[in-house]
Motif scaffolding. Structure first.
Motif, mmCIF file in Angstrom:
data_model
loop_
_atom_site.group_PDB
_atom_site.id
_atom_site.type_symbol
_atom_site.label_atom_id
_atom_site.label_comp_id
_atom_site.label_asym_id
_atom_site.label_seq_id
_atom_site.Cartn_x
_atom_site.Cartn_y
_atom_site.Cartn_z
ATOM 1 N N GLY A 23 -47.073 -11.784 -9.033
ATOM 2 C CA GLY A 23 -47.969 -11.942 -10.252
ATOM 3 C C GLY A 23 -47.200 -12.257 -11.563
ATOM 4 O O GLY A 23 -47.765 -11.716 -12.494
ATOM 5 N N ASP A 24 -46.015 -12.421 -11.618
ATOM 6 C CA ASP A 24 -45.163 -12.646 -12.665
ATOM 7 C C ASP A 24 -45.471 -14.134 -13.369
ATOM 8 O O ASP A 24 -45.218 -15.096 -12.585
ATOM 9 C CB ASP A 24 -43.950 -12.564 -12.514
ATOM 10 C CG ASP A 24 -42.984 -12.865 -13.821
ATOM 11 O OD1 ASP A 24 -43.491 -12.979 -14.910
ATOM 12 O OD2 ASP A 24 -41.600 -12.806 -13.644
ATOM 13 N N PRO A 25 -46.414 -14.303 -14.544
ATOM 14 C CA PRO A 25 -46.620 -15.587 -15.023
ATOM 15 C C PRO A 25 -45.461 -16.445 -15.090
ATOM 16 O O PRO A 25 -45.450 -17.781 -14.882
ATOM 17 C CB PRO A 25 -47.404 -15.320 -16.150
ATOM 18 C CG PRO A 25 -47.965 -13.947 -16.059
ATOM 19 C CD PRO A 25 -47.110 -13.370 -15.347
ATOM 20 N N ALA A 26 -44.377 -16.131 -15.604
ATOM 21 C CA ALA A 26 -43.227 -16.768 -16.043
ATOM 22 C C ALA A 26 -42.412 -17.443 -14.513
ATOM 23 O O ALA A 26 -42.001 -18.478 -14.365
ATOM 24 C CB ALA A 26 -42.119 -15.824 -16.665
ATOM 25 N N ALA A 42 -41.266 -20.167 -2.357
ATOM 26 C CA ALA A 42 -40.911 -19.507 -3.645
ATOM 27 C C ALA A 42 -41.978 -19.408 -4.317
ATOM 28 O O ALA A 42 -42.162 -18.206 -5.197
ATOM 29 C CB ALA A 42 -39.767 -20.267 -4.238
ATOM 30 N N LEU A 43 -42.805 -20.266 -4.349
ATOM 31 C CA LEU A 43 -44.059 -20.187 -5.345
ATOM 32 C C LEU A 43 -44.962 -19.026 -4.674
ATOM 33 O O LEU A 43 -45.702 -18.487 -5.349
ATOM 34 C CB LEU A 43 -44.944 -21.583 -5.205
ATOM 35 C CG LEU A 43 -46.199 -21.900 -5.907
ATOM 36 C CD1 LEU A 43 -46.133 -21.260 -7.523
ATOM 37 C CD2 LEU A 43 -46.792 -23.251 -6.134
ATOM 38 N N ALA A 84 -41.726 -21.768 -10.651
ATOM 39 C CA ALA A 84 -41.880 -22.013 -9.135
ATOM 40 C C ALA A 84 -43.014 -23.518 -9.168
ATOM 41 O O ALA A 84 -42.684 -24.102 -8.360
ATOM 42 C CB ALA A 84 -42.402 -20.933 -8.415
ATOM 43 N N SER A 85 -43.887 -23.327 -9.820
ATOM 44 C CA SER A 85 -44.972 -24.359 -9.727
ATOM 45 C C SER A 85 -44.365 -25.587 -10.263
ATOM 46 O O SER A 85 -44.351 -26.767 -9.703
ATOM 47 C CB SER A 85 -46.112 -23.850 -10.774
ATOM 48 O OG SER A 85 -46.718 -22.949 -10.351
ATOM 49 N N LEU A 137 -50.300 -27.574 -9.630
ATOM 50 C CA LEU A 137 -50.462 -27.501 -11.005
ATOM 51 C C LEU A 137 -51.632 -26.876 -11.446
ATOM 52 O O LEU A 137 -51.666 -26.135 -12.470
ATOM 53 C CB LEU A 137 -51.119 -29.254 -11.246
ATOM 54 C CG LEU A 137 -49.946 -30.219 -11.251
ATOM 55 C CD1 LEU A 137 -50.537 -31.606 -10.952
ATOM 56 C CD2 LEU A 137 -49.148 -30.296 -12.479
ATOM 57 N N ASN A 138 -52.512 -26.645 -10.387
ATOM 58 C CA ASN A 138 -53.511 -25.178 -10.894
ATOM 59 C C ASN A 138 -52.535 -24.132 -11.110
ATOM 60 O O ASN A 138 -53.255 -23.183 -12.054
ATOM 61 C CB ASN A 138 -54.568 -25.140 -9.789
ATOM 62 C CG ASN A 138 -55.689 -24.360 -10.233
ATOM 63 O OD1 ASN A 138 -56.027 -24.299 -11.231
ATOM 64 N ND2 ASN A 138 -56.421 -23.741 -9.215
ATOM 65 N N ASP A 139 -51.838 -23.682 -10.315
ATOM 66 C CA ASP A 139 -51.075 -22.370 -10.531
ATOM 67 C C ASP A 139 -50.210 -22.307 -11.804
ATOM 68 O O ASP A 139 -50.293 -21.456 -12.453
ATOM 69 C CB ASP A 139 -50.028 -22.302 -9.573
ATOM 70 C CG ASP A 139 -50.854 -21.803 -7.825
ATOM 71 O OD1 ASP A 139 -51.879 -21.200 -8.301
ATOM 72 O OD2 ASP A 139 -50.285 -21.938 -6.914
ATOM 73 N N LEU A 140 -49.656 -23.623 -12.070
ATOM 74 C CA LEU A 140 -48.952 -23.911 -13.382
ATOM 75 C C LEU A 140 -50.241 -23.519 -14.574
ATOM 76 O O LEU A 140 -49.722 -22.876 -15.517
ATOM 77 C CB LEU A 140 -48.355 -25.298 -13.593
ATOM 78 C CG LEU A 140 -47.638 -25.380 -14.749
ATOM 79 C CD1 LEU A 140 -46.476 -24.502 -15.001
ATOM 80 C CD2 LEU A 140 -46.944 -26.727 -14.805
ATOM 81 N N GLY A 141 -51.095 -24.047 -14.528
ATOM 82 C CA GLY A 141 -52.160 -24.114 -15.417
ATOM 83 C C GLY A 141 -52.685 -22.613 -15.730
ATOM 84 O O GLY A 141 -52.831 -22.053 -16.708
ATOM 85 N N THR A 142 -52.680 -21.817 -14.576
ATOM 86 C CA THR A 142 -53.263 -20.639 -14.638
ATOM 87 C C THR A 142 -52.160 -19.562 -15.168
ATOM 88 O O THR A 142 -52.425 -18.871 -15.762
ATOM 89 C CB THR A 142 -53.537 -20.034 -12.867
ATOM 90 O OG1 THR A 142 -54.513 -20.883 -12.521
ATOM 91 C CG2 THR A 142 -53.872 -18.628 -12.999
#
Length: 308
Positions: free
Chosen positions: A80-83, A72-73, A88-89, A252-257
């Motif tokens: 490319g949807d930040p939300a 899913a992530l 997912a992150s 966590l890197n994806d979440l911060g991004t």
């Protein structure tokens, strides 16, 4: 740099009209359009590069639910949807932390497990993790906190068979066999299971040994039966820990991004730092820390991260 695809396409159509007799040049023009579109999609995200999951994610054995959340992530990242990436992150981080806490329990480190379970709940607040936390509290000899966690789950969902079973384990630990038997029977009525039957037999046996079941403590053998440990080889344990650390670093890197793209730079920086604690060599992480720190006004941290 901004690409005006409308103007570029119009110009190329004019060129194609003039080059209709030259098939090779016409093919090259189509190739140019494809490259331009790829660049246009990539440039808005270039400040905070996404980290692709390692190929090992598809070869290492992972719990089925974690594998589904990783997929899913991947899908959210590709969209490319930040939300969607953030949601997912968080889901991946929550379940991965829970899995890592289970490994700490295998290593007889309940205090560390408690902290990791609590952090998992921050990302993914589900009843299963609260019950895992209750057992960690019990293993650390904090039965009151364990009882509170199990009871809170039952308040929300009285039909949760596992919550009744965990509550029965806690009552047995506390020597209150009457309450333990009642809770375990409720669990068995909702969802019969071999583990529930074993615990119920244990509570019944312990209750027969003591004249005052409300006050008597369980035997050492009974305590050992309450929290059996799964078997895992040291090599498999270390391999699993390394794999979970990589997943945590990437997620966590994806979440911060995603948060940085929404201009939540302080929150993004906190999650980048957490990723650094789990897996400091996560691709793109150091650069992301430096850029988020700069935008958050923490120039000393930006210098530390960007200096290499």
């Amino acid at each position: 740099m901004k690409l005006n695809l409308t103007s570029a396409t119009a110009a190329l159509k004019a060129v194609q009209g003039g080059l209709a007799r030259f098939p090779l040049l016409r093919c090259l023009s189509f190739l140019f359009v494809a490259v331009a579109c790829t660049l246009a999609q990539a440039l808005p995200q270039s400040n905070y590069p996404h980290t692709a999951q390692h190929k090992a994610a598809h070869s290492d054995p992972l719990p089925g639910q974690l594998r589904l959340r990783l997929r899913a992530l991947d899908a959210a990242r590709n969209a490319g949807d930040p939300a969607a990436i953030a949601a997912a992150s968080r889901s991946v981080v929550g379940l991965t932390l829970r899995s890592f806490a289970e490994l700490q329990m295998v290593q007889d480190q309940p205090a560390e497990s408690i902290e990791i379970y609590r952090r998992s709940i921050d990302f993914d607040d589900v009843s299963g993790t609260h019950l895992d936390l209750a057992l960690a509290y019990l293993c650390a000899d904090h039965p009151d906190q364990a009882l509170s966690e199990a009871t809170d789950v039952l308040v929300v969902n009285p039909q949760n068979a596992r919550a009744w079973r965990v509550q029965g384990q806690v009552w047995t630990w506390k020597g209150n066999y009457g309450q333990a038997i009642e809770s375990l029977r409720k669990s068995d009525a909702l969802q019969p299971a071999a583990e529930t039957t074993r615990l119920l037999q244990l509570a019944l046996a312990e209750s027969r040994k003591h004249l005052d079941p409300e006050q008597s403590a369980p035997s050492r053998a009974a305590l050992a039966e309450l929290l059996p440990k799964p078997k895992i080889t040291p090599a498999a344990l270390q391999a699993r820990r390394r794999r979970l650390r990589k997943i945590l670093g990437n997620a966590l890197n994806d979440l911060g991004t995603a948060e940085a793209r929404e201009e939540q730079f302080s929150l993004a920086l906190a999650h980048f730092h957490e990723a650094e604690q789990w897996q400091p060599d996560t691709p793109g992480l150091t650069r992301n820390i430096g850029m988020a720190a700069t935008r958050a006004g923490d120039y000393a941290e930006a210098a530390r991260a960007l200096r290499p």
